[in-house]
Design a protein around this motif. Structure first.
Motif, PDB file in Angstrom:
ATOM      1  N   THR A 183       0.838  -1.203   0.000  1.00  0.00           N
ATOM      2  CA  THR A 183       0.000   0.000   0.000  1.00  0.00           C
ATOM      3  C   THR A 183       0.872   1.252   0.000  1.00  0.00           C
ATOM      4  O   THR A 183       0.588   2.240  -0.694  1.00  0.00           O
ATOM      5  CB  THR A 183      -0.908   0.001   1.252  1.00  0.00           C
ATOM      6  OG1 THR A 183      -1.612  -1.232   1.254  1.00  0.00           O
ATOM      7  CG2 THR A 183      -1.882   1.153   1.248  1.00  0.00           C
ATOM      8  N   GLU A 184       1.966   1.204   0.766  1.00  0.00           N
ATOM      9  CA  GLU A 184       2.858   2.376   0.864  1.00  0.00           C
ATOM     10  C   GLU A 184       3.448   2.705  -0.500  1.00  0.00           C
ATOM     11  O   GLU A 184       3.522   3.865  -0.903  1.00  0.00           O
ATOM     12  CB  GLU A 184       4.009   2.106   1.860  1.00  0.00           C
ATOM     13  CG  GLU A 184       3.592   1.991   3.317  1.00  0.00           C
ATOM     14  CD  GLU A 184       2.840   0.682   3.617  1.00  0.00           C
ATOM     15  OE1 GLU A 184       3.064  -0.336   2.913  1.00  0.00           O
ATOM     16  OE2 GLU A 184       2.000   0.687   4.537  1.00  0.00           O
ATOM     17  N   ALA A 188       2.934   6.056  -2.672  1.00  0.00           N
ATOM     18  CA  ALA A 188       4.106   6.919  -2.914  1.00  0.00           C
ATOM     19  C   ALA A 188       4.281   7.219  -4.392  1.00  0.00           C
ATOM     20  O   ALA A 188       4.857   8.251  -4.768  1.00  0.00           O
ATOM     21  CB  ALA A 188       5.371   6.241  -2.368  1.00  0.00           C
ATOM     22  N   ALA A 189       3.802   6.309  -5.226  1.00  0.00           N
ATOM     23  CA  ALA A 189       3.946   6.536  -6.671  1.00  0.00           C
ATOM     24  C   ALA A 189       3.019   7.668  -7.111  1.00  0.00           C
ATOM     25  O   ALA A 189       1.922   7.804  -6.591  1.00  0.00           O
ATOM     26  CB  ALA A 189       3.607   5.253  -7.424  1.00  0.00           C
ATOM     27  N   ALA A 190       3.497   8.454  -8.050  1.00  0.00           N
ATOM     28  CA  ALA A 190       2.611   9.482  -8.624  1.00  0.00           C
ATOM     29  C   ALA A 190       1.626   8.791  -9.553  1.00  0.00           C
ATOM     30  O   ALA A 190       2.006   7.880 -10.300  1.00  0.00           O
ATOM     31  CB  ALA A 190       3.433  10.497  -9.393  1.00  0.00           C
ATOM     32  N   LEU A 191       0.371   9.211  -9.503  1.00  0.00           N
ATOM     33  CA  LEU A 191      -0.664   8.610 -10.345  1.00  0.00           C
ATOM     34  C   LEU A 191      -1.070   9.624 -11.424  1.00  0.00           C
ATOM     35  O   LEU A 191      -1.587  10.701 -11.114  1.00  0.00           O
ATOM     36  CB  LEU A 191      -1.870   8.226  -9.477  1.00  0.00           C
ATOM     37  CG  LEU A 191      -3.096   7.664 -10.210  1.00  0.00           C
ATOM     38  CD1 LEU A 191      -2.759   6.404 -11.017  1.00  0.00           C
ATOM     39  CD2 LEU A 191      -4.213   7.368  -9.200  1.00  0.00           C
ATOM     40  N   ILE A 192      -0.805   9.277 -12.667  1.00  0.00           N
ATOM     41  CA  ILE A 192      -1.117  10.195 -13.775  1.00  0.00           C
ATOM     42  C   ILE A 192      -2.127   9.540 -14.709  1.00  0.00           C
ATOM     43  O   ILE A 192      -1.924   8.416 -15.179  1.00  0.00           O
ATOM     44  CB  ILE A 192       0.155  10.547 -14.591  1.00  0.00           C
ATOM     45  CG1 ILE A 192       1.225  11.176 -13.696  1.00  0.00           C
ATOM     46  CG2 ILE A 192      -0.195  11.489 -15.746  1.00  0.00           C
ATOM     47  CD1 ILE A 192       2.540  11.474 -14.420  1.00  0.00           C
ATOM     48  N   THR A 215     -13.626  11.218 -14.582  1.00  0.00           N
ATOM     49  CA  THR A 215     -13.196   9.805 -14.676  1.00  0.00           C
ATOM     50  C   THR A 215     -11.975   9.585 -13.784  1.00  0.00           C
ATOM     51  O   THR A 215     -11.917   8.627 -12.994  1.00  0.00           O
ATOM     52  CB  THR A 215     -12.819   9.456 -16.144  1.00  0.00           C
ATOM     53  OG1 THR A 215     -13.968   9.587 -16.959  1.00  0.00           O
ATOM     54  CG2 THR A 215     -12.277   8.040 -16.249  1.00  0.00           C
ATOM     55  N   ALA A 216     -11.011  10.486 -13.924  1.00  0.00           N
ATOM     56  CA  ALA A 216      -9.751  10.327 -13.182  1.00  0.00           C
ATOM     57  C   ALA A 216      -9.985  10.412 -11.675  1.00  0.00           C
ATOM     58  O   ALA A 216      -9.459   9.599 -10.903  1.00  0.00           O
ATOM     59  CB  ALA A 216      -8.760  11.401 -13.638  1.00  0.00           C
ATOM     60  N   ALA A 217     -10.804  11.399 -11.273  1.00  0.00           N
ATOM     61  CA  ALA A 217     -11.035  11.571  -9.825  1.00  0.00           C
ATOM     62  C   ALA A 217     -11.730  10.349  -9.234  1.00  0.00           C
ATOM     63  O   ALA A 217     -11.370   9.877  -8.146  1.00  0.00           O
ATOM     64  CB  ALA A 217     -11.874  12.831  -9.596  1.00  0.00           C
ATOM     65  N   LEU A 218     -12.715   9.829  -9.954  1.00  0.00           N
ATOM     66  CA  LEU A 218     -13.441   8.656  -9.448  1.00  0.00           C
ATOM     67  C   LEU A 218     -12.528   7.430  -9.391  1.00  0.00           C
ATOM     68  O   LEU A 218     -12.556   6.669  -8.421  1.00  0.00           O
ATOM     69  CB  LEU A 218     -14.664   8.369 -10.335  1.00  0.00           C
ATOM     70  CG  LEU A 218     -15.807   9.375 -10.227  1.00  0.00           C
ATOM     71  CD1 LEU A 218     -16.808   9.176 -11.372  1.00  0.00           C
ATOM     72  CD2 LEU A 218     -16.512   9.233  -8.874  1.00  0.00           C
ATOM     73  N   HIS A 225      -6.001   6.321  -3.901  1.00  0.00           N
ATOM     74  CA  HIS A 225      -4.790   7.132  -4.040  1.00  0.00           C
ATOM     75  C   HIS A 225      -5.075   8.551  -3.585  1.00  0.00           C
ATOM     76  O   HIS A 225      -6.086   9.144  -3.973  1.00  0.00           O
ATOM     77  CB  HIS A 225      -4.316   7.128  -5.500  1.00  0.00           C
ATOM     78  CG  HIS A 225      -2.853   7.395  -5.633  1.00  0.00           C
ATOM     79  ND1 HIS A 225      -2.348   8.664  -5.618  1.00  0.00           N
ATOM     80  CD2 HIS A 225      -1.799   6.558  -5.766  1.00  0.00           C
ATOM     81  CE1 HIS A 225      -1.028   8.598  -5.743  1.00  0.00           C
ATOM     82  NE2 HIS A 225      -0.664   7.333  -5.835  1.00  0.00           N
ATOM     83  N   PRO A 226      -4.200   9.118  -2.784  1.00  0.00           N
ATOM     84  CA  PRO A 226      -4.510  10.433  -2.212  1.00  0.00           C
ATOM     85  C   PRO A 226      -4.436  11.577  -3.216  1.00  0.00           C
ATOM     86  O   PRO A 226      -5.015  12.642  -2.996  1.00  0.00           O
ATOM     87  CB  PRO A 226      -3.431  10.608  -1.132  1.00  0.00           C
ATOM     88  CG  PRO A 226      -2.296   9.729  -1.569  1.00  0.00           C
ATOM     89  CD  PRO A 226      -2.915   8.581  -2.295  1.00  0.00           C
ATOM     90  N   GLU A 227      -3.722  11.388  -4.295  1.00  0.00           N
ATOM     91  CA  GLU A 227      -3.500  12.521  -5.207  1.00  0.00           C
ATOM     92  C   GLU A 227      -3.346  11.976  -6.622  1.00  0.00           C
ATOM     93  O   GLU A 227      -2.778  10.909  -6.815  1.00  0.00           O
ATOM     94  CB  GLU A 227      -2.194  13.228  -4.808  1.00  0.00           C
ATOM     95  CG  GLU A 227      -1.990  14.552  -5.482  1.00  0.00           C
ATOM     96  CD  GLU A 227      -0.591  15.124  -5.192  1.00  0.00           C
ATOM     97  OE1 GLU A 227      -0.449  16.331  -5.279  1.00  0.00           O
ATOM     98  OE2 GLU A 227       0.344  14.348  -4.930  1.00  0.00           O
TER      99      GLU A 227
END
Lengths: 319, 295
Positions: A183-184, A188-192, A215-218, A225-227
């Protein structure tokens, strides 16, 4: 019970072996398929020959062809099975905008199978005139061209950018790409999330950007993912005007500047892994990421994920 | 002309002349290769079936440009620094007023084309214009009134006269495929021939001005800004064409487009032509490269 007795599935298309039987002035030399395909998109204009050569070279790097048609036909096949499972068996035919089988071929095939009232299904998750409206215009033109040989276009499957079936399939692909991660590490990975860039004058009048954002936010929320970040890809380099931004390179650079070393990429604007994904992300974006010291991990597109196909079938049932 | 390059006016031949011609040759190539000139909306005319009804939408949007080009020239004429500079503009203006077109101006020719597309005369000025169409006209009004003379000249000169023959050749291909008769598309055929003349007159006028790096930079900038506006314009027209043709076939289906801020009718837009000092802010300022403004 609805009168719908067939589905016309419309997609962008990609070059496959064999003549397109459409473009005059084709060289008929090996590799001509990619050139004819790109010329059909950009305009068969000597003034754009350089750009046509550049983009068709991307296809040549991928072997000269695109898996788009085959992958979309697999979605169509899965949709046919799902409709039958729901007690609504009906033919599903794929017609493409820029390659064989054309929309006319698909409609003629449906008519030949006895269909008289078909649903039109646009295989694009977010709406703009360069996709959604264009596909519908294409379907109508094909039907008008065929006249009595065409089934009636009896309904249009409503847009589905935030439907749980599409979002759920996207989330499933993100988990699939990060199988075995803690999970960590995931957090920690950026989600694009990426979508194809479109020209600003078209973006300004459409809900394309906001639908993609939803779509992306959902999907990010469902993935826990926090961000997340939005990025646009595949814009031409020779344009004199802005296209959707930020582009993937600037988003990756911003991630690197923040010290992020692992990026999880989700091409939520696409439904199958075709040239824009395989070349523009897996090759070009990966090269940029490597230069920035970033490891890029890409989730597959939804393809024929059961949740996605079930959602499409359910929407057809509402027509 | 407190800022911007001072147009040097006509000069004798020699090195400066050669340098100007080299610059103009390169600029011509740049125009020919610009994505506005080779836009897919035009280039697809060869392979994409287009109906009269498609050209009805196209013409409803494009008409707004037809009557306004003369206004750009008239406004730029007021800024011209010398009689010499006014000569080319005046020559083109006289042509645009219809001297070589049976005394019919370009707007009259265009309305004939619009009627062939299915427009009623009373509807032509009521069309809701895409923001990119309005933006094109506003941008050009700005270029010819608020920028140095050579920037304006670059826009109406190379940005138009060198670009139009190539673009119209593609449009004419599409029009023929759609079944228009020669007399219905005279606007395009005549205009193409006249613009070749205008381009040649322009070349001679520009040789006299493009003699310093600063002057060349201003001419090029005007040309680039005009072509960028043109690229936005073609996308805007394509946007309108696709959505309206889709909606005509699928009434009640949700279109991808909606009325965007910046849409106007031609009547509303015309008001701006007569008070160019009161132009709205650019719709897409980010797309405009920095350019010196007139104080």
């Amino acid at each position: 019970m609805s009168s719908i007795d067939g589905v016309l599935m419309l997609g962008f298309g990609g070059p496959t072996p064999g003549c397109c039987e459409r473009r005059t002035g084709c060289s008929r030399l090996p590799g001509c398929e990619a050139v004819c395909f790109v010329a059909g998109i950009l305009g068969d204009n000597p003034l754009r020959a350089q750009r046509v050569a550049l983009i068709s070279a991307h296809y040549q790097e991928l072997g000269g062809f695109s898996p788009y048609n085959e992958l979309t036909m697999r979605q169509g096949h899965a949709l046919g099975l799902e409709l039958a499972r729901r007690g609504r068996p009906m033919p599903v035919a794929c017609g493409f905008r820029h390659w064989r089988p054309w929309a006319t071929t698909a409609l003629r095939s449906l008519h030949g199978q006895g269909c008289r009232a078909v649903a039109v299904l646009v295989m694009a998750p977010h709406q703009s005139t360069v996709s959604w409206d264009w596909y519908l215009k294409l379907a109508a033109e094909a039907s008008e061209e065929l006249g009595a040989e065409s089934p009636r276009l009896a309904g249009v499957v409503a847009p589905w950018w935030k439907e749980p079936g599409f979002i759920g399939a996207t989330i499933a692909r993100l988990f699939e790409a990060t199988a075995g991660w803690s999970t960590e590490r995931r957090q920690a990975a950026a989600l694009i999330f990426t979508a194809h860039a479109i020209p600003r004058p078209v973006e300004q009048t459409s809900p394309y950007r906001s639908q993609f954002g939803e779509t992306a936010a959902l999907a990010a929320s469902g993935f826990g993912h926090p961000e997340h970040h939005l990025a646009f890809q595949s814009q031409p380099h020779d344009t004199g005007i802005p296209w959707s931004s930020p582009d993937i390179e600037s988003v990756l650079s911003a991630c690197a500047a923040r010290g992020q070393r692992e990026v999880l990429l989700c091409a939520a604007g696409f439904l199958v892994d075709h040239a824009e994904v395989l070349y523009d992300l897996d090759r070009e974006a990966a090269r940029i990421a490597a230069r920035l010291g970033i490891t890029l991990v890409r989730a597959r597109c939804v393809h024929d994920h059961p949740d996605f196909i079930a959602m499409l079938a359910a929407r057809i049932a509402t027509l | 002309m407190s800022e911007g390059a001072r147009p040097s006016g006509p000069i004798a031949g020699g090195a400066a002349d050669a340098d100007a011609r080299t610059f103009l040759r390169a600029l011509r190539q740049e125009v020919a290769a610009h994505p506005a000139v080779g836009h897919s909306l035009l280039g697809r005319g060869k392979i994409d079936p287009r109906a009269r009804a498609d050209f009805k939408i196209f013409s409803g949007q494009h008409y707004a440009l037809v009557g306004t080009f003369t206004r750009y020239l008239e406004l730029l004429l007021l800024q011209a620094p010398s009689s010499q500079a006014k000569i080319w503009l005046a020559k083109v203006l006289i042509d645009e007023y219809g001297e070589r077109s049976s005394q019919e101006d370009h707007a009259t020719h265009y309305r004939r084309f619009m009627r062939a597309c299915g427009w009623d005369e009373s509807q032509m000025e009521q069309v809701r214009l895409h923001p990119a169409v309005c933006s094109f006209i506003i941008e050009h009004l700005r270029l010819v009134t608020q920028r140095p003379f050579l920037v304006g000249l670059g826009a109406v000169g190379p940005g138009h006269e060198w670009a139009i023959p190539a673009m119209f050749a593609e449009i004419i291909t599409g029009l023929k495929r759609a079944g228009f008769k020669a007399e219905e598309i005279e606007y395009f055929t005549l205009h193409t021939a006249q613009d070749v003349d205008h381009a040649n007159w322009l070349e001679e006028a520009l040789v006299a001005f493009a003699t310093t790096p600063a002057a060349q930079a201003e001419i090029r900038l005007g040309c680039q800004l005009s072509l960028a506006a043109r690229e936005r314009l073609w996308w805007g027209i394509a946007d309108k064409l696709t959505s309206e043709r889709m909606l005509a076939r699928f009434p009640g289906v949700q279109s991808a487009t909606h009325d965007a801020p910046g849409e106007m009718t031609l009547i509303e837009l015309r008001a701006l032509l007569h008070r160019p000092w009161d132009l709205p802010a650019p719709l897409d300022a980010a797309s405009s490269p920095a350019v010196p403004a007139r104080s």
